[in-house]
Design a protein around this motif. Structure first.
Motif, short mmCIF file in Angstrom:
data_model
loop_
_atom_site.label_atom_id
_atom_site.label_comp_id
_atom_site.label_asym_id
_atom_site.label_seq_id
_atom_site.Cartn_x
_atom_site.Cartn_y
_atom_site.Cartn_z
N ASP B 201 -31.59 -4.66 21.43
CA ASP B 201 -30.67 -2.97 20.65
C ASP B 201 -30.97 -2.19 22.34
O ASP B 201 -30.43 -1.48 22.67
CB ASP B 201 -30.57 -2.69 20.11
N TYR B 202 -32.50 -2.55 22.73
CA TYR B 202 -32.88 -1.22 23.44
C TYR B 202 -32.03 -2.29 24.98
O TYR B 202 -32.00 -0.41 25.59
CB TYR B 202 -34.52 -1.89 23.69
N TYR B 203 -31.56 -2.84 25.31
CA TYR B 203 -31.29 -3.00 26.55
C TYR B 203 -29.63 -2.51 26.80
O TYR B 203 -29.25 -2.44 27.15
CB TYR B 203 -31.29 -4.71 27.33
N THR B 204 -29.09 -3.34 25.30
CA THR B 204 -27.77 -3.03 25.07
C THR B 204 -27.14 -1.18 25.05
O THR B 204 -26.73 -0.32 26.25
CB THR B 204 -26.88 -2.72 23.34
N LEU B 205 -28.05 -0.39 24.91
CA LEU B 205 -28.98 1.01 24.92
C LEU B 205 -28.71 2.17 26.18
O LEU B 205 -28.11 2.50 26.67
CB LEU B 205 -29.72 1.54 23.93
N ARG B 250 -15.33 12.53 16.44
CA ARG B 250 -15.72 11.03 17.41
C ARG B 250 -16.89 10.75 17.51
O ARG B 250 -17.80 11.47 18.58
CB ARG B 250 -14.74 11.17 18.95
N CYS B 251 -17.08 9.26 17.29
CA CYS B 251 -18.40 8.87 18.17
C CYS B 251 -18.18 7.51 18.81
O CYS B 251 -17.53 6.75 18.53
CB CYS B 251 -19.83 8.91 17.02
N ASP B 252 -19.90 7.11 19.10
CA ASP B 252 -19.68 5.39 18.83
C ASP B 252 -19.98 5.22 17.86
O ASP B 252 -21.27 4.73 17.79
CB ASP B 252 -20.99 5.33 20.36
N ALA B 253 -19.50 3.95 17.93
CA ALA B 253 -19.60 3.47 15.89
C ALA B 253 -21.48 2.43 16.38
O ALA B 253 -21.43 2.90 15.23
CB ALA B 253 -18.48 2.56 15.83
N PHE B 254 -21.02 1.83 17.25
CA PHE B 254 -22.41 1.26 17.85
C PHE B 254 -23.52 1.92 17.44
O PHE B 254 -24.98 1.72 16.73
CB PHE B 254 -22.79 0.27 18.75
N ILE B 255 -23.60 2.27 18.60
CA ILE B 255 -24.73 3.15 18.57
C ILE B 255 -25.25 4.16 17.62
O ILE B 255 -26.53 4.23 17.05
CB ILE B 255 -24.64 5.12 19.45
N LEU B 256 -23.74 4.55 16.40
CA LEU B 256 -24.10 5.71 15.60
C LEU B 256 -24.77 4.82 14.60
O LEU B 256 -25.74 4.81 13.59
CB LEU B 256 -22.78 5.95 14.95
N LYS B 257 -24.07 3.44 14.10
CA LYS B 257 -25.28 2.29 12.82
C LYS B 257 -26.79 1.66 13.31
O LYS B 257 -27.02 1.69 13.08
CB LYS B 257 -23.82 1.32 13.12
N LYS B 332 -34.09 7.12 19.39
CA LYS B 332 -34.69 8.74 20.64
C LYS B 332 -33.58 8.86 21.63
O LYS B 332 -32.64 9.31 22.21
CB LYS B 332 -35.80 8.62 20.96
N ASP B 333 -33.30 7.85 22.23
CA ASP B 333 -32.37 7.09 23.97
C ASP B 333 -30.95 6.87 22.77
O ASP B 333 -30.51 7.50 24.03
CB ASP B 333 -33.00 5.38 23.29
N ALA B 334 -30.96 6.23 21.65
CA ALA B 334 -29.64 6.53 21.72
C ALA B 334 -28.73 7.79 21.59
O ALA B 334 -28.00 8.31 22.16
CB ALA B 334 -29.43 5.93 20.58
N LEU B 335 -29.77 9.19 20.93
CA LEU B 335 -29.23 10.39 20.84
C LEU B 335 -29.04 10.92 21.93
O LEU B 335 -28.15 11.93 21.94
CB LEU B 335 -30.57 10.71 19.65
N ILE B 342 -33.28 15.23 17.04
CA ILE B 342 -33.84 14.27 16.23
C ILE B 342 -35.10 15.70 15.04
O ILE B 342 -35.60 15.39 16.29
CB ILE B 342 -33.99 13.17 16.26
N LYS B 343 -35.31 15.45 14.21
CA LYS B 343 -36.31 16.71 13.86
C LYS B 343 -36.59 15.70 12.70
O LYS B 343 -36.45 14.77 11.97
CB LYS B 343 -35.94 17.00 13.03
#
Lengths: 142, 361
Positions: B201-205, B250-257, B332-335, B342-343
């Protein structure tokens, strides 16, 4: 002369292995394992100084979350000298870089290093080392 | 680049200063100075001056001398010498020592000055980019070091555990002991698997580009409920979900999941085992261009002094359950990728709520 053993390792599996290795290699039943260094410190503090038995051998994993091996040793060295004298610290090393290795062996109370995974041969060699140095005078330590 | 390029012109003759300003103040923001002392004051006040023109023949020191001296204090502005005299030797010397970028002959024509400014500005920008890239590289190297160290420990750890277990197997006498050990080995293997997946996941992000699609929050939530149903039942954790979607999102589904999964799996993992009414709650609201997600649990909570650090790579605030050390970092990276935020709200021993906001793309 039967040493008591205490194992501190955040991995349940590694604690299990250490326990079994000790029990079967040296036929020693006195093994207590902790997955949290904080609990082990509580136990040692409660036990106080143990003078009627040989030192307990403490196998300590270094890289652990929350309270690491480093944190444990630093807290241990704050304990009263006679409590410290009841234990013999052995650091369990694994994939540690040079800095961490020299840091952990730099502590006064860390007397030996043992590589993970613990093997029967390494355990016997460690005990040989410990029993050999046991006869030396304690002048100048602690 | 927004706004006009800032340039500074130093000349001991006021007429030159006025003439220069008059010619160029429409296209550029022009500062002028009669001497080098005045010039240094202006440079202190405006560190974003890109180009400096300086006359060579001046009473106290020459332009070349000035540039040579101020270069270490003000390394960024590009230095251009204006000279009427055939002081060629010292000019060539200065160019060769890097003290000046180029020279322009006096009296100048506007075109020469403007082309010099444009060239100088390009040079300035590529230098700044270089500095920025250097900083980024330093950070990346540091992260790589930390990463390589933690990865070798977190991958080798479970593996050497399993090796140790195999060694011990020779000594085990009872099937019960063997089964006990096999269960522990299974935990090790799973931990390793989770770690590798998180690393993936880290690399994909890091590499991927956003793929925007319309998100149906109800559908998303149904998927989450499906995923955690079995675990929730097995551990008596109630899992509630509430959706209030008032507009398309609208958003990136992969990142949201990825974000939701990391937060939910943490919420399920870090429960207070003895509690009777363990719960995890997910709430989603989409309105006025923003999606807000609340992931709440009544589990072990996070110590107050750790609420910032939990997003650091490989930081662990508890030894209760095995985490990969990647989860919240990845969140955090995804956001950051989604321009979201994020809080954390947590009380040790009582529970934690994460609030995520993501703007509609």
């Amino acid at each position: 002369m039967k040493h008591r053993f205490i194992v501190i390792d955040d991995s349940e599996l590694d604690c299990f292995i250490a326990e079994k290795m000790i029990k079967h290699t040296i036929e020693n039943e006195q093994v207590i394992a902790f997955t949290e260094a904080a609990r082990a410190l509580e136990y040692i503090t409660q036990q106080g100084a143990v003078t009627d038995q040989p030192k307990a051998i403490l196998l300590l994993d270094v890289l652990m979350p929350v309270v690491s091996g480093f944190d444990f040793v630093e807290a241990f060295e704050q304990l009263p000298p006679d409590v410290q004298r009841s234990y013999l610290l052995v650091a369990l090393t694994s994939t540690m870089n040079k800095n961490d290795l020299s840091r952990i062996s730099g502590y006064k109370s860390v007397k030996h290093l043992l590589d993970k995974p613990i093997t029967a041969e390494a355990l016997l060699a460690l005990l040989g080392e410990i029993d050999a140095t046991a006869g030396e005078p304690l002048a100048g330590s602690l | 680049m927004p706004g006009k390029i800032k340039i500074l012109y130093i000349d001991d003759e006021p007429n030159n200063l006025t003439g220069f300003k008059a010619s160029f103040r429409i296209d550029y923001q022009v500062f002028t100075a009669l001497d080098t002392t005045e010039a240094e004051i202006i440079l202190e006040k405006h560190p974003d001056i890109h180009v400096i023109f300086c006359d060579q023949r001046m009473p106290v020191k020459t332009g070349v001398e000035f540039f040579g001296e101020m270069r270490s204090r003000f390394p960024l502005p590009v230095r251009i010498l204006l000279t009427a005299y055939t002081d060629i030797e010292s000019v060539i010397d200065a160019i060769n020592h890097g003290h000046i970028f180029r020279y322009v002959k006096k009296p100048w024509n506007d075109a020469d000055i403007m082309s010099a400014i444009e060239e100088a500005n390009k040079f300035y920008i590529s230098n700044s980019l270089l500095t920025v890239k250097n900083e980024e590289l330093k950070i990346a190297y540091n992260e790589l070091d930390k990463f390589a160290y933690s990865v070798s420990h977190d991958i080798r750890g479970p593996l050497s555990g399993i090796l140790g277990a195999i060694n011990v197997a020779a000594n085990l006498n009872s099937v019960t002991e063997m089964k006990e050990m096999l269960a522990l080995m299974e935990k090790s293997v799973k931990k390793l698997d989770v770690f590798i997946l998180s690393m993936h996941d880290y690399y994909t992000l890091q590499r991927g580009e956003l793929q925007l699609t319309e998100i149906d929050m109800n559908y998303l939530v149904a998927g989450m409920q499906d995923m955690y149903k079995v675990y929730a039942n097995a551990h008596q954790i109630s899992f509630t979900a509430e959706v209030n979607q008032q507009e398309p999102f609208r958003c990136d589904a992969f990142i949201l999941k990825l974000i939701l999964n990391n937060l939910l799996s943490n919420a399920f993992k870090y429960q207070r085992k003895e509690l009777d009414n363990k719960r995890v709650a997910l709430r989603i609201e989409v309105s006025r261009g923003t999606a807000t997600f609340w992931v709440a649990d009544n589990g072990i909570g996070i110590p107050r002094h750790h609420t910032e650090e939990i997003f650091t790579l490989f930081f662990r605030a508890t030894s209760q359950e095995a985490g990969s050390g990647f989860g919240l970092y990845n969140v955090k990276d995804a956001l950051i990728k989604l321009n979201g935020d994020i809080k954390v709200d947590s009380v040790l021993g009582e529970g934690t709520t994460f609030t995520i906001t993501i703007p509609n793309k």
